[in-house]
Design an enzyme around this catalytic site. Structure first.
Site: not given
Ligand code: CP3
Length: 344
Positions: A22, A35, A72, A148
Site C-alpha cells: 500500500r 482519487r 485491487d 470476499y
Molecule cells: O499496495 C499497493 O499500493 C497497490 C494497490 C493495492 C490496493 N489494494 C489498493 C487499495 C493492493 C495490492 C491491494 C490489495 C488488497 N485489496 C488486499 C490484499 C492486501 C491487504 O491489504 O490485505 C485486500 C484484502 C484488498 C481488498 C480491499 N481493497 C479492501 C478490504 C479495501 C478497503 C479497506 C481499505 O484499506 O480501504 C480496499 C480498498 C483499497 N485498495 C484502497 C486502496 C488504495 C482504498 C480505496 C480508497 O481510496 O478509498
C-alpha cells in the site's frame, strides 16, 4: 542492477531492496487528490493513465526499489461478473456467491474489459519506470478472494471459514475458477511488463493447520505452476499473512522465491526454516510509522538485525495505514539505507 529481482533470483543485490505494501494510497495527499478527480476508487483502478500516475507517486517521494501496480485484488471477482462497489470509508461491497448455481454462473473470461484496463496500466508504468526499478504485479490468493466472494465484503470471515472446513462441491469449483482466472490475469500482467508478482493471502492466518494445505498452499501452487508453464522460472512472492511459524511450509509447498512475513515474527527464525534459495520479505509493523522517530529507528534496526541483504526484501508486515505521515515512511527508508552502510 535491479536489486529486487536480484534477491528473487539469488544474485547479490547492490543494495537491500525496499518497497511497501500500500505504498500508493490514502496517506499521500497527491493520491487523495487524484482519487477525487477520478470520482471513485474503481474508476481510478480502471483508468490506465490515472492508475499509472498513482503507481508512480511513491517513487517520486521515496528512494525505494519497486513500483507495485495500482489496482485491487477484487478486480478478479468483478471480471468474473460480480457487482462491486467501494463506498467511501466502508470498504468493498461485493455481490455474494453461496451455492452451486451461483458458482456455475461465474464467467471465466480471459479478455474481460477489467483485465484489459489493468494490463494497459502495467504497460504504461513499465514504459516510464527507471531501469533500476522493478515492476510488481499482483493478485489475491484464492482463499482470500473466495472469502470476499462468500462474505460480500470486509467481515469476520466466519461464514467463509465454515464453508472452507466443510468443503462442499461448490466451494471446490469456486476455488478452481478463481485459480484459472488468476493464472490468465497474471500472465496478462507479465506480458504487459510485470517483472515479478505477489500473491496476497491476507486471511491465510485464519485457517486451522489441517486445512492450510488444501485451502492455501494447493491453490497458490496451482497459480505458480500455471504462470510458470508460460514463463518458466518466473519469480513469485507469496504473502500468507498470519501463518506465524509456518512460512517455511508455505514456501516449500508453493515454490515461492520469497515469502512475505507479517509483523512480530523474527525474520532470522523464518530464514532458518527456508531453503537457501528462498528470501524473506517484511516485516516492520505499520504502526511503527505512527509513533516517535526514536521508536521507528529502533524498530527498523530490529527488523534488519542478522538478516543479510541478499535474502531480504524490506517491507512492512501489512499495508501502510491511511493516517501515516509520509515523512515517517521517508525516515524508515533512510534508516534502512543508513544501517546497510554499517556492518550488517
Ligand atoms: O499496495 C499497493 O499500493 C497497490 C494497490 C493495492 C490496493 N489494494 C489498493 C487499495 C493492493 C495490492 C491491494 C490489495 C488488497 N485489496 C488486499 C490484499 C492486501 C491487504 O491489504 O490485505 C485486500 C484484502 C484488498 C481488498 C480491499 N481493497 C479492501 C478490504 C479495501 C478497503 C479497506 C481499505 O484499506 O480501504 C480496499 C480498498 C483499497 N485498495 C484502497 C486502496 C488504495 C482504498 C480505496 C480508497 O481510496 O478509498
Amino acid at each position: 542492477m535491479k536489486s529486487l529481482l536480484n534477491v528473487l533470483n539469488r544474485h547479490e543485490p547492490s543494495r537491500r531492496p525496499i518497497w511497501l505494501m500500500r505504498q500508493a494510497g490514502r496517506y499521500l495527499p497527491e493520491y487523495r487528490q487524484l482519487r477525487q478527480t477520478a470520482g471513485s476508487f474503481l474508476k481510478l483502478c480502471y483508468n490506465p493513465e490515472m492508475a499509472c500516475e498513482v503507481t508512480l507517486q511513491p517513487l517520486r517521494r521515496f528512494d525505494i526499489d519497486a513500483a507495485i501496480l495500482f489496482s485491487d485484488i477484487l478486480v478478479v471477482p468483478h471480471a468474473m461478473g460480480l457487482t462491486l462497489d467501494f463506498k467511501e470509508g466502508e470498504g468493498p461491497l461485493l455481490q455474494t456467491v453461496r451455492n452451486m448455481g451461483e458458482v456455475q454462473g461465474l464467467a471465466i473470461d480471459p479478455q474481460a474489459w477489467q483485465f484489459l484496463k489493468v494490463w494497459e496500466t502495467v504497460g504504461l508504468v513499465r514504459e516510464s519506470l527507471a531501469p533500476e526499478l522493478t515492476l510488481i504485479g499482483f493478485c489475491g490468493a484464492p482463499w482470500t478472494v473466495a472469502s470476499y466472494m462468500i462474505e460480500g465484503g470486509s467481515s469476520d470471515r466466519k461464514r467463509a471459514l465454515a464453508v472452507a472446513e466443510e468443503n462442499p462441491e461448490w466451494f471446490q469449483l469456486l476455488m478452481s475458477k478463481v485459480v484459472e482466472t488468476s493464472i490468465g490475469y497474471l500472465i496478462g500482467q507479465i506480458k504487459a511488463g510485470a517483472e515479478t508478482v505477489q500473491i496476497f493471502d491476507s486471511w491465510a492466518g485464519d485457517l486451522p493447520p489441517h486445512v492450510l494445505d488444501r485451502v492455501v498452499c494447493g491453490p497458490i501452487r496451482k497459480i505458480v505452476y500455471g504462470v510458470r508453464s508460460e514463463y518458466p522460472d518466473f519469480p513469485i512472492i507469496v504473502f500468507a499473512r498470519g501463518v506465524g511459524n509456518q512460512h517455511g511450509i508455505i514456501a516449500a509447498a508453493t515454490d515461492a522465491n520469497a515469502v512475505g512475513v507479517e509483523e512480530n515474527i523474527g525474520l532470522t527464525e523464518v530464514l532458518s526454516n527456508l531453503a537457501s534459495s528462498v528470501a524473506v520479505q517484511g516485516n516492520l509493523a505499520p504502526t511503527a510509522l505512527l509513533g516517535s522517530k526514536e521508536a521507528l529507528t529502533e524498530a527498523v534496526g530490529a527488523v534488519l538485525k542478522g538478516v543479510p541483504k541478499s535474502r531480504h526484501i524490506f517491507n512492512l508486515g501489512h499495508g501502510v495505514v491511511p493516517q501515516t505521515d509520509p515523512l515517517m515512511v521517508e525516515r524508515a527508508v533512510t534508516e534502512v539505507r543508513r544501517l546497510d552502510l554499517g556492518v550488517i
